[in-house]
Design an enzyme around this catalytic site. Structure first.
Site, short mmCIF file in Angstrom:
data_model
loop_
_atom_site.label_atom_id
_atom_site.label_comp_id
_atom_site.label_asym_id
_atom_site.label_seq_id
_atom_site.Cartn_x
_atom_site.Cartn_y
_atom_site.Cartn_z
N SER A 134 0.93 -1.19 0.12
CA SER A 134 0.08 0.08 0.14
C SER A 134 0.84 1.18 -0.08
O SER A 134 2.01 1.41 0.86
CB SER A 134 -0.82 0.18 1.05
OG SER A 134 -1.64 1.42 1.30
N LYS A 188 -4.40 -6.63 3.57
CA LYS A 188 -4.50 -5.58 2.69
C LYS A 188 -5.80 -5.12 2.05
O LYS A 188 -6.33 -3.95 2.19
CB LYS A 188 -3.62 -5.90 1.35
CG LYS A 188 -3.80 -5.01 0.41
CD LYS A 188 -3.13 -3.65 0.74
CE LYS A 188 -3.13 -2.15 -0.03
NZ LYS A 188 -3.53 -2.55 -1.33
N HIS A 191 -7.37 -3.44 4.82
CA HIS A 191 -6.71 -2.03 5.07
C HIS A 191 -7.76 -1.27 3.85
O HIS A 191 -7.84 -0.22 4.15
CB HIS A 191 -5.44 -2.25 4.50
CG HIS A 191 -4.69 -1.01 3.87
ND1 HIS A 191 -4.99 -0.37 3.01
CD2 HIS A 191 -3.98 -0.05 4.78
CE1 HIS A 191 -4.22 0.66 2.67
NE2 HIS A 191 -3.44 1.13 3.80
N ASN A 192 -7.99 -1.83 2.83
CA ASN A 192 -8.61 -1.01 1.74
C ASN A 192 -10.12 -0.73 2.24
O ASN A 192 -10.49 0.35 1.67
CB ASN A 192 -8.56 -1.67 0.54
CG ASN A 192 -7.21 -1.74 -0.27
OD1 ASN A 192 -6.07 -1.63 0.39
ND2 ASN A 192 -7.26 -1.71 -1.43
N GLU A 195 -10.02 2.11 4.38
CA GLU A 195 -9.63 3.34 3.72
C GLU A 195 -10.86 3.76 2.99
O GLU A 195 -11.19 5.15 2.86
CB GLU A 195 -8.47 2.67 2.25
CG GLU A 195 -8.29 3.72 1.47
CD GLU A 195 -7.38 3.17 0.38
OE1 GLU A 195 -6.21 2.65 0.73
OE2 GLU A 195 -7.61 3.53 -0.69
#
Ligand SMILES: *[C@@H]1O[C@H](CO)[C@@H](O)[C@H](O)[C@H]1NC(C)=O
Ligand SMILES: *[C@@H]1O[C@H](CO)[C@@H](O)[C@H](O)[C@H]1NC(C)=O
Length: 494
Positions: A134, A188, A191-192, A195
């Protein structure tokens, strides 16, 4: 080839992310070979390596030459589009690889694809990592946050490289071995999802300040810049301040006002919400941000709806700047609402990670994940250090909301939070993320919910039984019969 001229690592797939990551690795002093089917991509990267300081980077023009140019055990990072291109690249490279060599997929891959590939390629004795990367273009070049999962041996082989290449924060490089299988991709993905939530919440703060508070773009730029020096300090708040400063270069006014209000997406947010549902984990803030992207896509329908409802007499007042609003107070309230909403969103993301970790036996270290997100990645924020500490204090923390420090902060901010959401609702400004976070907080903190009534309904129409507060066991009641027999029942009213 003389082994002293062999490269330490290879990278295949030289689109923007690949080129930048390769240059980053070379710049940290690790000789690297690069490859792409499209030879112009190789030339371009070699050229950049030369211009950016004669970096130790070698271009290769066939899969075989590429693989043979690497020291053993060989490590090859691939950065191609998720899905089929990954399988094709693996097929092309693995023909020339040997047992003990390793392939590292740095794309946004669905974690189950990584688990399948780990299995498949283990037949050839080749190791595999699915590594979340990222930080976008800038992060890849100067220090991303790295989330490698899969073979621990493969991780050990390149740990020294990853530690140097990753973003550096005061408590170490933004990389850690995440866990087995597809753990790196999964982390990940979440995480997105987080986000998505952050971006949605920031856009709602903007909407309220602009439409309820009447703030101009230059005022917004100042407010976000100021917020970026406090508890909200983060990459996303920082870039938001910059966005409000940019004038339109082909017309009057500011560029942000000219941008079509339709959000794009690539799928990791959707996966996050799907996984939350699969695991029975509530993630309403992240789901609200995804729903908002879907609704934003219906631009023409929304324009039509706006006209139809205006025709139907919708009060024009809705959506207009409130007169007599105390701007300073509103700005301070919105800051607090944003922060409290964000805590709830992260609580959802972390609990999703915990649930998946339990299911898969990944043994995820949530505090360490918060730490490696402190630098390099899109959600990097000062606030992540507090999350790290919360999980260090108590690795089994049920929710961030009940960490003593976060609990105190939520309570301190709830007045402002409720004022902002209330004001937005009465003004007809939708704040689905903030509302979802507040409802999540209020639902989670209440010792008693109206779920008793839902259970009664389920028992009435489906004999699903219910439990009682005051004694153990499963109970069933003939609700309708009793209600209609008794003088006060529904039937008696007829
Ligand atoms: C090479 O470049 C093309 C176009 O930029 C891309 O589609 C392809 O997947 C790249 N990767 C490899 C390994 O050839
Ligand atoms: C919007 O309204 C116009 C005019 O009535 C119509 O032609 C169009 O199909 C509508 N679009 C959508 C997406 O509903």
């Amino acid at each position: 080839m003389d082994s002293s001229t062999l490269s330490r690592i290879g990278l295949a797939g030289l689109a923007v992310m690949g080129q930048n990551l390769a240059l980053n690795i070379a710049e940290k002093g690790f000789p690297i070979s690069v490859y792409n089917r499209t030879t112009s991509k190789v030339d371009e990267t070699v050229d950049r390596a030369h211009r950016e300081g004669s970096l130790p980077l070698t271009g290769q023009y066939s899969p075989r030459e590429f693989v043979l140019s690497l020291q053993r055990p060989r490590s090859v990072i691939i950065l191609v589009k998720a899905g089929n291109p990954v399988d094709q690249t693996i097929a092309a490279l693995s023909d020339h690889m040997e047992p003990g060599d390793c392939i590292i997929d740095g794309g946004n891959e669905w974690y189950e694809n990584t688990e399948r590939r780990i299995q498949q390629i283990s037949n050839k004795g080749i190791l595999y990592l699915g590594m979340g990367v990222s930080g976008g273009e800038e992060g890849a070049r100067n220090g991303p946050s790295l989330m490698p999962g899969g073979s621990y041996q493969a991780y050990s082989n390149i740990q020294d490289i990853l530690m140097k290449v990753a973003a550096q924060v005061e408590d170490g490089p933004c990389v850690t071995y995440i866990g087995e299988g597809g753990a790196g991709n999964f982390v990940k993905m979440v995480h997105n999802g987080i986000e998505y939530g952050d971006m949605q919440l920031i856009s709602e703060a903007y909407d309220v300040l602009k439409h309820v508070g009447g703030l101009s773009n230059s005022e917004l730029a100042d407010i976000f810049a100021e917020w970026n020096s406090g508890e909200l300090e983060s990459f996303l708040v920082e870039i938001t301040a910059d966005i409000f400063k940019v004038k339109d270069d082909i017309g009057d006014g500011y560029l942000v006002d000219k941008i079509l209000d339709k959000t794009g997406m690539k799928g990791t947010g959707k996966w996050t919400v799907q996984q939350a549902a699969e695991l029975s984990v509530a993630a309403p803030t992240i789901a609200a941000s995804l729903d908002c992207r879907y609704l934003s896509g219906l631009k023409e329908e929304r324009e039509n709806a706006s006209a139809v409802l205006k025709e139907a007499g919708l009060n024009e007042e809705a959506g207009f700047v409130k007169s007599g609003i105390d701007k300073k107070r509103l700005i301070d309230d919105v800051r607090q609402a944003l922060y409290a909403s964000k805590i709830c969103s992260y609580a959802q993301g972390m609990n999703l990670l915990r649930a998946k970790s339990d299911e898969k036996g990944w043994n995820l270290n949530l505090g360490e994940l918060a730490r490696i997100w402190k630098g390099g990645c899109i959600i990097r924020a000062v606030f992540l250090d507090r999350i790290k500490k919360a999980y260090q204090r108590n690795p089994n923390l049920a929710s961030l909301i009940v960490d003593p420090e976060f609990a105190k902060e939520m309570v301190q901010r709830q007045g402002a939070w409720r004022r902002v959401v209330g004001l937005a609702i009465s003004a007809g400004i939708s704040t689905p993320g903030m509302c979802a976070s507040l409802a999540y907080f209020d639902t989670y903190r209440r010792a008693r919910l109206p779920a008793n009534l839902v259970q009664a309904q389920r028992d009435l129409f489906g004999a699903h039984t219910y439990e009682r507060l005051d004694r153990p066991g499963a109970f069933h009641t003939e609700w309708t019969k009793i209600a209609r027999q008794s003088g006060t029942g529904v039937a008696a009213l007829n």
